[in-house]
Design an enzyme around this catalytic site. Structure first.
Site, short mmCIF file in Angstrom:
data_model
loop_
_atom_site.label_atom_id
_atom_site.label_comp_id
_atom_site.label_asym_id
_atom_site.label_seq_id
_atom_site.Cartn_x
_atom_site.Cartn_y
_atom_site.Cartn_z
CG HIS A 230 93.75 24.35 9.80
ND1 HIS A 230 92.67 25.15 10.08
CD2 HIS A 230 93.71 24.08 8.48
CE1 HIS A 230 91.99 25.35 8.97
NE2 HIS A 230 92.59 24.72 7.97
NE ARG A 246 90.27 30.40 7.96
CZ ARG A 246 91.52 30.04 7.76
NH1 ARG A 246 92.43 30.96 7.55
NH2 ARG A 246 91.86 28.77 7.77
NE ARG A 373 99.26 21.55 4.41
CZ ARG A 373 97.93 21.59 4.29
NH1 ARG A 373 97.37 21.37 3.12
NH2 ARG A 373 97.16 21.84 5.32
#
Ligand SMILES: Cc1cc2nc3c(=O)[nH]c(=O)nc-3n(C[C@H](O)[C@H](O)[C@H](O)COP(=O)(O)OP(=O)(O)OC[C@H]3O[C@@H](n4cnc5c(N)ncnc54)[C@H](O)[C@@H]3O)c2cc1C
Length: 558
Positions: A230, A246, A373
């Site tokens: 991440h 974000r 993912r």
């Protein structure tokens, strides 16, 4: 003997969703077993939200395509389509079950933008979505009076002749092993991020036990080499600052103050998928535009009111761990291990290769996430496939009688566990765990080279030897977390070896698996799932097909 038609292992979102659904099915006796109290399950850490095509302008088909593209075309499209089509109904189910989702001015469910999606489709509760959903599910579990074996730990699946017949489980609070007979077992045991100890967003309990249990029982693990990083974690402790930062308009800047994502994903900018943004950050640092190994997450322009309404945890975490107030100052962040795309291989009905054994959530590889993912798709995955697992398991349980099995399971497990406590010499478990984290971060990180991967594999094999002698200081029977840690560490080292072997064998770059020596995706040779089986002398790799329905592979551009 303790007996259940369905025994769910794990009480995170996948496990509790499975149990709640199973309890609605007539004549099904269901119980949940969890090594931590349900409300301490790792799902509670999820922050940003859950994806579903909820607005009139969105379509589940677009959600499906974004997910296939995000997966770098190795996700199974039948499972992805099913998940995305079912998503809106699942979110409304949660809402009706009591989740206090944020709302827009019209009173509808509010949605925010998340990475890799053509339009905003992430429903959320501030930035504490996982906590809110976990509490909703726990209320539903409690309301239905479902039995919970709290602080119990499964040490072995009882599988004979390819059929799962129950488990051996340790009552950690009171001490002692027990056999639980079950017509079906649903694994919902979560991810294995602690393999990257010290460099992960995952909780202490994320040791992937369920993956090892299923693997040891003969089920294959799928695509373990795909480990997600991440882009916005704190350097000091791996704590995550949600992608919602974000999504709500935050910027990533390098040491020169530039929004560097313009060079990597000109259309999506900071909302590129996790793999792409993590690589971009790493390149900025390697090319000398980082700050102490980090880049900056800048949300100062969002203003205090918006931050307090939509991102309160971000402010709290930055103040607590860095002494920085993100309302006024950018925050240093870097990629950290976050999610396991691989896991117990299942089909789209959550069925494994072992009869009566099902898997759902992060421990499973359905595979809806493929090689990468998309953020906010995993909460959805846990709920949809938790529910499906319950429905399939109930169908099987209703047509099956309880199966008898050898009475040696309990005694052999007792002997094995006693063996741990008898150890005296060797190095501390903590030392081995730390070395494992370093080896995996260095060898199996954002970018991979054959030399680094090989070094990681050799280190893991060395640690597998050393862990056999590591002493257990606590010799007691009651709440022996030292002993628990030893079993977990062995499980993790087993999965670490499989991650390394799968990554060394996959000679291409796809999603989160990014090799410097094979820097392109190779659909001709590698559009296939890796399967790891327990072989005679260790893991045996095999490969299986990817299910393609509508979307032919093409280059990913953002
Ligand atoms: C910081 C963070 C933020 C995230 N934010 C988001 C987000 O915004 N949106 C999103 O979609 N996803 C997000 N994710 C990912 C998502 O939270 C997880 O993938 C998901 O919650 C996993 O749920 P689970 O039910 O599969 O497992 P978990 O919630 O990890 O539950 C696992 C359960 O298994 C039990 N267990 C394990 N081993 C054993 C054993 N041997 N015996 C008995 N019990 C056992 C544990 O006690 C636990 O109850 C985030 C993840 C992190 C780390």
């Amino acid at each position: 003997m303790l007996q259940h038609d369905i025994l769910v292992i794990g009480a995170g979102l996948a496990g509790m969703r499975a149990a709640v659904r199973a309890a609605e099915i007539p004549k099904i006796n269901v119980a949940v077993l969890s090594k931590v109290h349900p409300l301490r399950s790792h799902s509670g850490a999820a922050e940003g939200g859950i994806n579903a095509a909820l607005t009139p302008e969105d379509r589940w088909e677009d959600h499906a395509f974004d997910t296939v593209k995000g997966s770098d075309y190795i996700g199974d499209q039948d499972a992805i389509e099913f998940m995305c089509e079912e998503a809106p109904a699942e979110v409304y189910w949660l809402e009706h079950a009591g989740t206090l989702f944020n709302r827009d001015k019209a009173g509808d469910l509010d949605i925010r933008a998340f990475g890799g999606a053509v339009r905003p489709r992430t429903a959320f509760v501030h930035d504490i979505t996982g906590h809110a959903l976990l509490n909703t599910l726990y209320e539903q579990l409690t309301a239905r009076g479902i039995s919970v074996y709290e602080e119990w730990f499964v040490t072995r699946l009882i599988v004979e002749d390819g059929v799962c017949k129950g488990v051996v489980a340790w009552d950690v609070i009171n001490g002692g092993l027990n056999v639980i007979q079950a017509k079906t077992v649903i694994m919902a045991t979560g991810g294995n991020g602690r393999i990257y100890h010290g460099r992960t967003t995952n909780a202490w309990s994320c040791t992937g036990d369920g993956m090892s249990l299923a693997y040891q029982a003969g089920a294959p693990l799928g695509d373990m080499e795909f480990v997600q990083f991440h882009p916005t974690t704190l350097k000091s402790n791996g704590v995550l600052l949600t992608e919602a930062n974000r999504g709500e308009g935050g910027y990533l800047r390098n040491a020169l103050g530039e929004r560097f994502m313009a060079n990597y994903a000109p259309e999506k900018m900071e909302l590129g998928p996790h793999d792409l943004v993590s690589r971009a950050e790493t390149i900025e640092v390697l090319e000398g535009r980082g700050i102490d190994g980090c880049v900056l997450l800048d949300i100062t322009h969002l203003g205090e009111a918006k931050i307090m309404h939509k991102l309160p945890s971000t402010r709290e975490l930055c103040e607590a761990f860095l002494g920085i107030d993100p309302v006024h100052e950018p925050v240093p962040v870097r990629p950290g291990q976050h999610y396991t795309m691989g896991g117990i291989r299942t089909n789209r009905y959550a069925e494994t290769e072992i009869h009566g054994l099902y898997a759902a959530g992060e421990c499973a590889c359905v595979s809806v996430h493929g090689a990468n993912r998309l953020g906010a798709n995993s909460l959805l995955d846990t709920l949809i496939f938790g529910r499906v697992a319950a429905e399939r398991a109930a169908e099987y349980a209703r047509s099956t009688a309880y199966q008898t099995f050898s009475d040696s399971w309990l005694t052999s497990e007792e002997e094995r566990i006693k063996g741990y406590v008898g150890r005296t010499g060797g190095q501390k478990l903590a030392t081995i765990r730390n070395e494992q984290g370093i080896a995996m971060a260095e060898g199996m990180g954002v970018f991979r080279t054959p030399e680094r991967m090989q070094r990681a594999l050799e280190k893991i094999k060395e640690l597998q030897e050393r862990v056999q002698q590591a002493p257990i200081d606590d010799k007691g029977a009651i709440f022996n977390t030292d002993l628990l840690g030893a079993v977990e560490l062995e499980n993790m080292l087993e999965q670490a070896e499989i991650i390394c072997l799968g990554a060394i064998a996959r000679k291409e770059s796809r999603g989160a698996h990014s090799r410097l020596d094979f820097d392109k995706r190779d659909d001709e040779n590698w559009m296939k799932h890796t399967l790891a089986y327990l072989g005679e002398g260790g893991p045996r790799l095999a490969y299986g097909p990817v299910t393609v329905t509508h979307y032919q592979p093409e280059e990913r551009k953002y």
